[in-house]
Write an enzyme that holds these catalytic residues in place. Structure first.
Site, PDB file in Angstrom:
ATOM      1  N   TYR B 159      14.971  14.310  -4.986  1.00  0.00           N
ATOM      2  CA  TYR B 159      16.178  14.104  -5.783  1.00  0.00           C
ATOM      3  C   TYR B 159      16.367  15.118  -6.909  1.00  0.00           C
ATOM      4  CZ  TYR B 159      18.358   9.964  -3.834  1.00  0.00           C
ATOM      5  OH  TYR B 159      19.047   9.113  -3.043  1.00  0.00           O
ATOM      6  N   GLU B 245      -9.573  -6.174   5.330  1.00  0.00           N
ATOM      7  CA  GLU B 245      -8.313  -5.742   5.942  1.00  0.00           C
ATOM      8  C   GLU B 245      -7.119  -6.455   5.332  1.00  0.00           C
ATOM      9  OE1 GLU B 245      -8.127  -6.108  10.214  1.00  0.00           O
ATOM     10  OE2 GLU B 245      -5.954  -5.982  10.251  1.00  0.00           O
ATOM     11  N   ASP B 297     -10.026  -7.853  11.252  1.00  0.00           N
ATOM     12  CA  ASP B 297      -9.752  -8.700  12.407  1.00  0.00           C
ATOM     13  C   ASP B 297     -10.531  -8.188  13.610  1.00  0.00           C
ATOM     14  OD1 ASP B 297      -8.001 -10.285  11.035  1.00  0.00           O
ATOM     15  OD2 ASP B 297      -6.177  -9.341  11.827  1.00  0.00           O
TER      16      ASP B 297
END
Lengths: 416, 416
Positions: B159, B245, B297
């Site tokens: 920007y 996690e 997991d």
């Protein structure tokens, strides 16, 4: 170095260097904010309750309850079931309906409550047997959480008995049923969502016994805890709360220690606000009674985010007033700012069809219509069909936001 | 209350109550970890450099540099261009190629470096004129950030000059070019990504001058700052770092103050790790020299996340070794845990075709093949075709993770 002269832009009315000169001493900059704070403080607390209103309907609302109160409610629900069994009417639960038809908007409270329609979940009826068992199980689990004073996620709850729940929608739905049964908010049940928000600035509180000083949290800030009920002893010498939509703006303000010059608390949920951040903001506002000023993108999505803080999301409408902070002022970036601050054309983005549709729909909403100045801004947005991000202010320099834009806005009392 | 007896499950070898009895005193639980820590500490630091290797190719690597060093590099790049102009060869930059063809894996360093192929960006050539200007502009902006000692996001950078950059891909791409030109990591350029990670536990450090004690951060924890270079004076009495996690597991461990019983630092990036969290972990590991144990997991995605921490992501391979923590131990939840801990069948989820494909692809990767025990676990996963989340442990009770599973794992030294 580049051909797109930043020099030229600096010459504009609100360009970096000229504008900087307009900024007075911090105490003068804050004069308007202090006035706003005074008004906020003097407003009488009108926390009216359902009981006082003597409505013709028998209504129920959900309120925040502490662990002991929730345990009492669970025990009383089980007691009711036991009474029903002893009466020979069998094991069943009376569960309030959460459907639209059973919701009632009470203008005096400016909130949605539930009417008295309930359905019976009989264990002896094959249609409701499974639901009755699931309800009993969830009641038991909630009781356990309250005894242990621990918080878990919806996913944890589901996994405690996958064989029974089968699908997480079953345990999630029953959780909402149970909240209505017990007349308490979902967050009172010690089942929380994951956290997203961070806070920094003039704020001290105790979190689960730890003394937290948000003025000494570096640049990263303090993560807002998922279990807001463990936050107590809130203290602050801030004059306002600055609610920031985006992480990047939060980082800029935190790194520049904006709160040292202008005593405030800076808060962000990094986009769409989560329950914990909404609860935390509400808590701050109720305790400190200081104004909340919002810095969001100049687009319909920025306003949507404001509306979630102010009005809650639709799908838990009867619970939403416990999460909302009604009185948020829209500081910026507002559609009218784009011209006023001479945001370069190339930093403005064209609105998509979808954006314009969302903008027009917002103009129909009550909380927007209640504020003519908001309507006017939205009209500018949908007629000019341009939007802009907070970061567009970087076109005047990286620190324009913290050193020029915000101080000027505060100094002029330019919020609506 | 439910028909799916938790009672029965508790009778299993690693069910809640029986298993709890197996857990010894914390000091005994930690015996294996302490041994691991001793090994980690005694390993000689072999930070070999490119120079020592005397490779046949002329190679360049990117390393972390502080603000002053980056400013020196920027000035020297501009000086080179000035020399080129004075020589009558015109204004141009020599930009190293980042393409695959110019990358070289150096086994001695276990990292990817760039070979010496560069391309010239001439201002006088219509094909490279715009790129040369953009490069000059980005160099100027980086110089400004280093002088001011502030950090911005890629979006902010874009920007500052939308007219020139036109599209953010142009400023982002040039940023990577400039990092290679200056021989420093992307994070050295003071352009940072937004933060996601949180940390809690036995850790103290100074962040931008503020003393932070992560043992007194309540339940929400401390947000990991986007600008890790402002984190100094890291101190800890932890025996290990627990890399988690997911947010839900982090919350459980934080609320239970797991680190009080078992001195450790608990860290999560809430899913896919961001640059700041990876840098922070690497920093901790290099400074404290304690083992990193991972709790993810039991599915290919969990391993993918581990691989990002350990090996980095592919698209910035030449920069990745500055972000990675190679020596992470896989504590759990491992495919073999599912049977060992008697995770109920209904808490195990069938793997999709996509999952199985990802799992098989992982088995081909070098960092997996290097560890036969990881291969064995992956084989169990793809043959049984089941996966499980960390939360599946909740089937034994909400606090099974913190009170039984992790202590047992630690006590048995059960990591690979």
């Amino acid at each position: 170095m580049s051909k797109s002269g930043t020099k030229k832009r600096l010459g504009s009315d609100y360009g970096s260097e000229e504008a900087k000169k307009k900024i007075k001493a911090p105490s003068e900059v804050l004069a308007h904010v202090k006035q706003l704070a005074k008004i906020a403080l003097s407003e009488p607390e009108i926390e009216r309750t359902l009981l006082e209103l003597e409505l013709e309907h028998d209504c129920r609302e959900v309120i925040d309850k502490d662990a002991d109160a929730v345990m009492d409610e669970v025990e009383s629900a089980i007691y009711q079931s036991a009474v029903s069994i002893l009466k020979g009417e069998g094991f069943s639960f009376a569960v309030p309906s959460r459907s639209k038809g059973n919701q009632l908007y009470v203008p005096e409270l400016d909130r949605i409550v539930l009417k008295n329609s309930t359905s019976q979940r009989h264990f002896s009826n094959s249609a409701t047997c499974r639901k009755a068992v699931i309800t009993a199980r969830v009641l038991g689990l909630i009781h356990e959480l309250c005894i242990k004073r621990i918080h878990v996620t919806k996913r944890d709850l589901f996994y405690t008995d996958v064989k029974l729940f089968e699908d997480q929608t079953n345990s999630d739905g029953t959780l909402d049923d149970v909240a209505c049964m017990l007349g308490c908010t979902r967050s009172s049940l010690h089942v929380v969502a994951s956290e997203k928000g961070v806070v920094v600035g003039r704020l001290r509180f105790k979190e689960d016994g730890d003394q937290i000083d948000c003025q000494r949290m570096g640049i990263g800030g303090k993560a807002i805890p998922p279990n807001v009920d463990k936050v107590v002893d809130i203290e602050s010498d801030a004059h306002f709360i600055l609610l920031v939509e985006k992480d990047a703006a939060f980082m800029r303000l935190a790194e520049d220690r904006f709160y040292n010059t202008y005593p405030c608390i800076i808060l962000t949920a990094k986009g769409q606000p989560d329950v914990a951040t909404r609860l935390f903001l509400r808590n701050l506002k109720l305790t400190l009674k200081i104004p909340v000023l919002a810095l969001v993108d100049s687009d319909p999505y920025g306003l949507k985010i404001l509306s979630v803080y102010m009005k809650g999301s639709m799908n838990m409408s009867y619970d939403s007033s416990n999460l909302t902070t009604p009185d948020v002022k829209w500081l910026g970036v507002r559609p009218s700012d784009l011209d006023r601050f001479n945001i370069p054309q190339q930093c403005r983005l064209p609105m998509t069809e979808e954006d314009i549709k969302t903008g027009k729909k917002l103009m129909e909403e009550d909380f927007i219509k209640a504020n003519p100045e908001w309507v006017k801004e939205l009209e500018i947005m949908v007629t000019t069909k341009v939007k802009a991000e907070i970061q567009a202010l970087s076109s005047f320099g990286f620190q324009y936001l913290s050193q020029v834009y915000l101080p000027l806005k505060l100094q002029e009392g330019d919020w609506i």
